[in-house]
Each structure stands twice: as structure tokens, then as C-alpha cells.
Design a protein around this motif. Structure first.
Motif, short mmCIF file in Angstrom:
data_model
loop_
_atom_site.label_atom_id
_atom_site.label_comp_id
_atom_site.label_asym_id
_atom_site.label_seq_id
_atom_site.Cartn_x
_atom_site.Cartn_y
_atom_site.Cartn_z
N TRP A 1 52.45 48.06 -46.33
CA TRP A 1 52.75 48.53 -47.68
C TRP A 1 51.73 48.06 -48.71
O TRP A 1 51.33 48.84 -49.57
CB TRP A 1 54.17 48.12 -48.08
N PHE B 1 63.65 53.67 -40.56
CA PHE B 1 62.70 52.61 -40.87
C PHE B 1 62.47 51.67 -39.68
O PHE B 1 62.15 50.51 -39.87
CB PHE B 1 63.18 51.81 -42.09
N TYR C 1 59.92 51.45 -36.83
CA TYR C 1 58.63 52.05 -36.46
C TYR C 1 58.17 51.52 -35.11
O TYR C 1 57.93 50.32 -34.93
CB TYR C 1 57.59 51.74 -37.53
N TYR D 1 57.58 57.96 -38.40
CA TYR D 1 56.28 58.15 -39.04
C TYR D 1 56.18 59.55 -39.64
O TYR D 1 55.57 59.74 -40.70
CB TYR D 1 55.16 57.93 -38.03
N TYR E 1 58.65 61.29 -40.87
CA TYR E 1 59.42 61.29 -42.12
C TYR E 1 58.67 60.55 -43.23
O TYR E 1 58.73 60.93 -44.40
CB TYR E 1 60.79 60.66 -41.88
N LEU E 2 57.99 59.46 -42.86
CA LEU E 2 57.15 58.77 -43.84
C LEU E 2 56.06 59.70 -44.36
O LEU E 2 55.77 59.75 -45.56
CB LEU E 2 56.53 57.52 -43.19
N ALA F 1 57.39 62.20 -46.84
CA ALA F 1 57.54 61.59 -48.16
C ALA F 1 56.20 61.54 -48.90
O ALA F 1 56.13 61.86 -50.10
CB ALA F 1 58.13 60.19 -48.03
N VAL G 1 48.22 55.80 -42.90
CA VAL G 1 49.42 56.15 -42.12
C VAL G 1 49.05 56.44 -40.67
O VAL G 1 49.75 56.02 -39.73
CB VAL G 1 50.15 57.35 -42.76
N LYS H 1 50.35 54.32 -37.23
CA LYS H 1 51.10 54.96 -36.15
C LYS H 1 50.41 54.80 -34.79
O LYS H 1 51.02 54.42 -33.79
CB LYS H 1 51.28 56.45 -36.46
#
Length: 384
Positions: A121, A197, A199, A207, A209-210, A213, A272, A276
Motif C-alpha cells: 500500500w 482481501f 491475496y 487481485y 477485484y483490486l 477498483a 499491481v 500478483k
């Protein structure tokens, strides 16, 4: 009627048949009340969240894991195409090295997480900022160039970034960097049977869905930019840079801002992606990927977000859907692209403004390959 005019009229007929239903939908959308628009937005987001449903896998991807393909290439391509659309679709600058910004975001995540233990993050905004700064560094000395000169410089920048990664031991060289940590997990939040959430490398759905967003945030941000003074300045630059400068638009500043904005979105996609896959290497970032994302933007309709999303989805999904055809899938995919450039050169879902620009003979990409055949439009007008 001559043979050329017959061919032009035939092509115009195809374009008209494709444009009619789309224009009807657009006319209705322009008059739609606010509640109807928001209802469509919510349905689209819900539809995107529903895509990992296992029942779709045999239809959408019989040869590969559908949830993995949804993340990469589909989700990543959509996000990269949205970023490149800011540069090409809004400001009209041809960038052939866009993959470099994706690589910068990915290597930011890889190096800072593995070597310094920083979490996902904090690194997400860091990757965005570093990619944006890289866009400024590239753009500052080069954005006074236009057309094919700018395209060549950006192509060179993309290759420079890849070669630096290959020859720098601190970046892992050709071996790359592995064991990149995943984002921190928090169990207990479920959606469609997926722990949102949590992962893990073997489950791509969280991932995805992340990524959804991030894409929603980018779309909102892009639409706000498009409707702002900045977006209008980009449009003026795309249509005629000299005229925009004469009218008082600080063209260099806004071109630099376009480059930085597109680069920032590419950097977000890189962070991202690295989180992953847990592994990045120079081989992940070839020039061909820049060309593929460019094809997605042009195929869908540069300058129009729905078109860009559809174009990126098709460019990413079709080769995977027809993976069973082996080497022939690339041939079939290329034939589809050629047919699109013949019958729909403005893209599947072009913006009305960009479609009008192309009808006048300017494609708005730095005049590189921008001159299009307008005889079809002339024949269509003459036949009325």
C-alpha cells in the motif's frame, strides 16, 4: 459510376450500418436522466465483479484459467489502455514506449518490497509518482517534437528502460526479481464466494477485484479531466497544436501533463502486476506490448473511454479464447484488425469529436498515419 466510387460507396454503407445503432444509443444516453446513468454505471460495475463466475470459464476461456486471464492480460490491458488513451486519445501524441512506465511501476514494487521490506500500500502511490516523474523526464526534452520523431523517441525510451533492467545487477539483470511479497491479507470479507482481501498467488480473483477498483478510480479521474479546462486544452492540441498555441494554450505544459498522467496510470498497473505475479523480469516488458496496447486504443476508439475498454478487452481476450487454434490464432487476430481498419478506421466506439476529425482527414495522432481515406464519406454524402 467508376469502380473506385463503387468500392467507396460500399465501404460507406458498411460504416453507416455499424454507426446507426451506436448513434441511436448515444442520442438516448445524451438525453437520459441522471438516475438512469447511475443505474447503468452500477450495473456495469456489478457485471465486472461477476465476471470471475466459474460458469463463464468454459465459454470465455476453455483452454486457460479464466480468473487468471481476467487479471492478466485482460485487466492489466484495460488499465494500460486507459493510461495510453490520455496521451493518444486526449492529447493526440503517439507514444510507442508506453510499456516503460508499466515496467517502472513493477520494478518499484519489486525492488522496494524485496530489498527494503516496504509494503504494497505505501508502494502503490510511490510507483505512481515515480512513473509520473519518469514521464516528465522523458517529456521535458522531447515533447517539442511531433509525429514520427516523437514516436521514435518514445520507442527508444521504452527500449532503454528494458536494457537498463537487463544490465543492472541491482535490478536482477536478465534473471529479474522474485519472491515479491503480496499485499497484506485480511480475512472475512466475502463477495461472490471470494475472500476479497486474502491475496494468494494461486487465486487471481482478489487481485482482479483490486484491479477493478483501480480501473473505476482511473475512469472517474479521466472523465473529470476530459470535462475540465485541461481536457479542453488537450483537445485543442490534438486538433491543431499550432492554432492552440496561437490562441494562448501553453501547449508544452499541457503535453507534459498528459505524458505524466498517462505514465502514472501505467505505473499503478505495474505495481499491481508485480504484487500478483511475485516476479518481474525484463522479458515481461517487450516493445510488442506497447504496440498491442496502442492497437487496443485505436481498435476501440481513441478518446472514448467505453471504446478503449472494449478494445482492450477484445485485444486481450480474443487470442486467449482461440488459443486452441495454435499459431493460426495470431493470423486470425491480425485479419480482424485489418478488417477493422478498412471498415471502421475510427474504432469500434469512437467519440463523436474524434470521428469528425478523422472524417476531415486528420487522425489526431501527431499526423503520423493520420491521413485517412475520406472518399467513403464523400461518396456517402454524394449519394444522399
Amino acid at each position: 459510376m467508376s469502380e473506385n466510387m463503387k468500392k467507396s460507396a460500399s465501404t460507406a454503407g458498411w460504416r453507416g450500418a455499424l454507426s446507426g445503432p451506436l448513434e441511436s444509443v448515444r442520442t438516448h444516453w445524451d438525453r437520459a436522466p441522471g438516475w438512469e446513468r447511475w443505474a447503468v454505471y452500477v450495473l456495469l460495475v456489478v457485471g465486472a465483479l461477476f465476471l470471475p463466475y466459474e460458469g463463464l470459464a468454459p465459454i470465455m476461456s476453455p483452454e486457460s484459467a479464466w480468473d487468471t486471464i481476467l487479471f492478466y492480460p485482460i485487466g492489466i490491458y484495460v488499465l494500460l489502455a486507459l493510461g495510453l488513451n490520455v496521451v493518444i486519445g486526449y492529447a493526440g501524441m503517439l507514444d510507442l514506449g508506453y510499456v516503460a512506465f508499466w515496467a517502472i511501476g513493477a520494478y518499484t514494487m519489486a525492488t522496494m518490497a524485496v530489498k527494503h521490506g516496504i509494503g504494497f500500500w505505501p508502494l502503490l502511490p510511490c510507483g505512481i509518482v515515480l512513473a509520473a516523474v519518469s514521464g516528465v523526464i522523458l517529456g521535458a526534452p522531447t515533447l517539442r517534437l511531433r509525429g514520427d520523431y516523437l514516436a521514435i523517441v518514445t520507442l527508444g525510451f521504452g527500449e532503454i528502460v528494458r536494457k537498463v533492467a537487463e544490465n543492472t545487477n541491482w535490478l536482477g539483470g536478465t534473471r529479474g526479481i522474485n519472491n515479491i511479497p503480496h499485499p497484506p491479507s485480511h480475512e472475512g470479507v466475502w463477495l461472490f464466494g471470494v475472500d476479497l482481501f486474502t491475496y494468494k498467488i494461486r487465486d487471481a480473483r482478489p487481485y482482479y477485484y483490486l484491479l477493478v477498483a483501480v480501473i473505476v478510480v482511473v475512469i472517474i479521474f479521466s472523465k473529470r479531466l476530459e470535462a475540465s479546462r485541461i481536457g479542453r486544452s488537450w483537445t485543442a492540441i490534438r486538433e491543431d497544436e499550432d492554432a492552440a498555441e496561437i490562441m494562448g494554450v501553453p501547449t508544452f505544459k499541457f503535453k507534459l501533463l498528459s505524458f505524466a498522467t498517462g505514465a502514472a496510470i501505467g505505473g499503478a498497473a505495474g505495481v499491481v502486476f508485480a504484487a500478483k505475479t511475485s516476479y518481474v523480469a525484463p522479458a515481461n516488458f517487450p516493445f510488442l506490448l506497447s504496440a498491442t496496447i496502442l492497437a487496443a486504443v485505436v481498435l476501440g476508439g481513441a478518446g472514448n473511454i467505453p471504446g478503449v475498454v472494449v478494445g482492450a478487452f477484445l485485444v486481450a481476450w480474443l487470442p486467449e479464447r482461440f488459443r486452441g487454434l495454435a499459431d493460426y490464432r495470431d493470423l486470425a487476430f491480425g485479419a480482424i484488425l485489418v478488417a477493422m481498419m478498412i471498415f471502421r478506421p475510427e474504432g469500434l466506439i469512437p467519440s463523436r469529436q474524434r470521428k469528425a476529425e478523422m472524417a476531415e482527414g486528420g487522425g489526431g495522432m501527431g499526423h503520423m498515419g493520420a491521413e485517412v481515406d475520406t472518399s467513403g464519406s464523400e461518396a456517402e454524402v454524394g449519394s444522399r
